[in-house]
Write a protein that holds these residues in place. Structure first.
Motif, PDB file in Angstrom:
ATOM      1  N   PRO A  36       0.837  -1.205   0.000  1.00  0.00           N
ATOM      2  CA  PRO A  36       0.000   0.000   0.000  1.00  0.00           C
ATOM      3  C   PRO A  36       0.869   1.251   0.000  1.00  0.00           C
ATOM      4  O   PRO A  36       1.964   1.260   0.564  1.00  0.00           O
ATOM      5  CB  PRO A  36      -0.819  -0.111   1.282  1.00  0.00           C
ATOM      6  CG  PRO A  36      -0.151  -1.146   2.115  1.00  0.00           C
ATOM      7  CD  PRO A  36       0.677  -2.002   1.210  1.00  0.00           C
ATOM      8  N   LEU A  37       0.382   2.271  -0.661  1.00  0.00           N
ATOM      9  CA  LEU A  37       1.116   3.533  -0.735  1.00  0.00           C
ATOM     10  C   LEU A  37       0.959   4.308   0.570  1.00  0.00           C
ATOM     11  O   LEU A  37      -0.153   4.483   1.060  1.00  0.00           O
ATOM     12  CB  LEU A  37       0.597   4.374  -1.903  1.00  0.00           C
ATOM     13  CG  LEU A  37       0.670   3.725  -3.287  1.00  0.00           C
ATOM     14  CD1 LEU A  37      -0.046   4.587  -4.320  1.00  0.00           C
ATOM     15  CD2 LEU A  37       2.115   3.494  -3.692  1.00  0.00           C
ATOM     16  N   ALA A  38       2.077   4.772   1.106  1.00  0.00           N
ATOM     17  CA  ALA A  38       2.054   5.555   2.346  1.00  0.00           C
ATOM     18  C   ALA A  38       1.614   6.982   2.037  1.00  0.00           C
ATOM     19  O   ALA A  38       2.085   7.583   1.057  1.00  0.00           O
ATOM     20  CB  ALA A  38       3.432   5.553   2.986  1.00  0.00           C
ATOM     21  N   ASP A  39       0.746   7.537   2.864  1.00  0.00           N
ATOM     22  CA  ASP A  39       0.263   8.900   2.653  1.00  0.00           C
ATOM     23  C   ASP A  39       1.409   9.896   2.527  1.00  0.00           C
ATOM     24  O   ASP A  39       1.355  10.812   1.718  1.00  0.00           O
ATOM     25  CB  ASP A  39      -0.664   9.327   3.797  1.00  0.00           C
ATOM     26  CG  ASP A  39      -2.044   8.693   3.679  1.00  0.00           C
ATOM     27  OD1 ASP A  39      -2.367   8.146   2.602  1.00  0.00           O
ATOM     28  OD2 ASP A  39      -2.796   8.748   4.660  1.00  0.00           O
ATOM     29  N   ALA A  40       2.439   9.729   3.333  1.00  0.00           N
ATOM     30  CA  ALA A  40       3.563  10.671   3.348  1.00  0.00           C
ATOM     31  C   ALA A  40       4.323  10.682   2.020  1.00  0.00           C
ATOM     32  O   ALA A  40       5.006  11.655   1.705  1.00  0.00           O
ATOM     33  CB  ALA A  40       4.513  10.335   4.487  1.00  0.00           C
TER      34      ALA A  40
END
Length: 78
Positions: A36-40
């Motif tokens: 999953p892609l990290a928000d940061a």
């Protein structure tokens, strides 16, 4: 129940009802949805897409069904 919304490039799972954490994937590069892609680390464009997909999920009443956004603005982004 697991719900999701997606474009041809991105997919957002609403797997934690009542919590702000959601799983966001770039499915054209991560077909198995393992990272999953990290928000940061999201680009401004990816943040915008994630919010648009979240709007689709929040606007859908029934649970447990897959959602594919037919929003023309989303299909052009992918």
């Amino acid at each position: 129940a697991r719900r999701w919304a997606q474009t041809t490039t991105y997919k957002l799972y609403d797997t934690f009802p009542g919590r702000t954490q959601r799983l966001f994937y770039k499915i054209d590069e991560d077909e198995d949805e393992k990272n999953p892609l990290a928000d940061a680390l999201l680009s401004p464009e990816e943040k915008k897409i994630k919010l648009q997909l979240l709007d689709v999920l929040n606007g859908y009443v029934a649970e447990g069904l897959p959602l594919i956004s037919l929003n023309p603005s989303l299909s052009k982004i992918a």
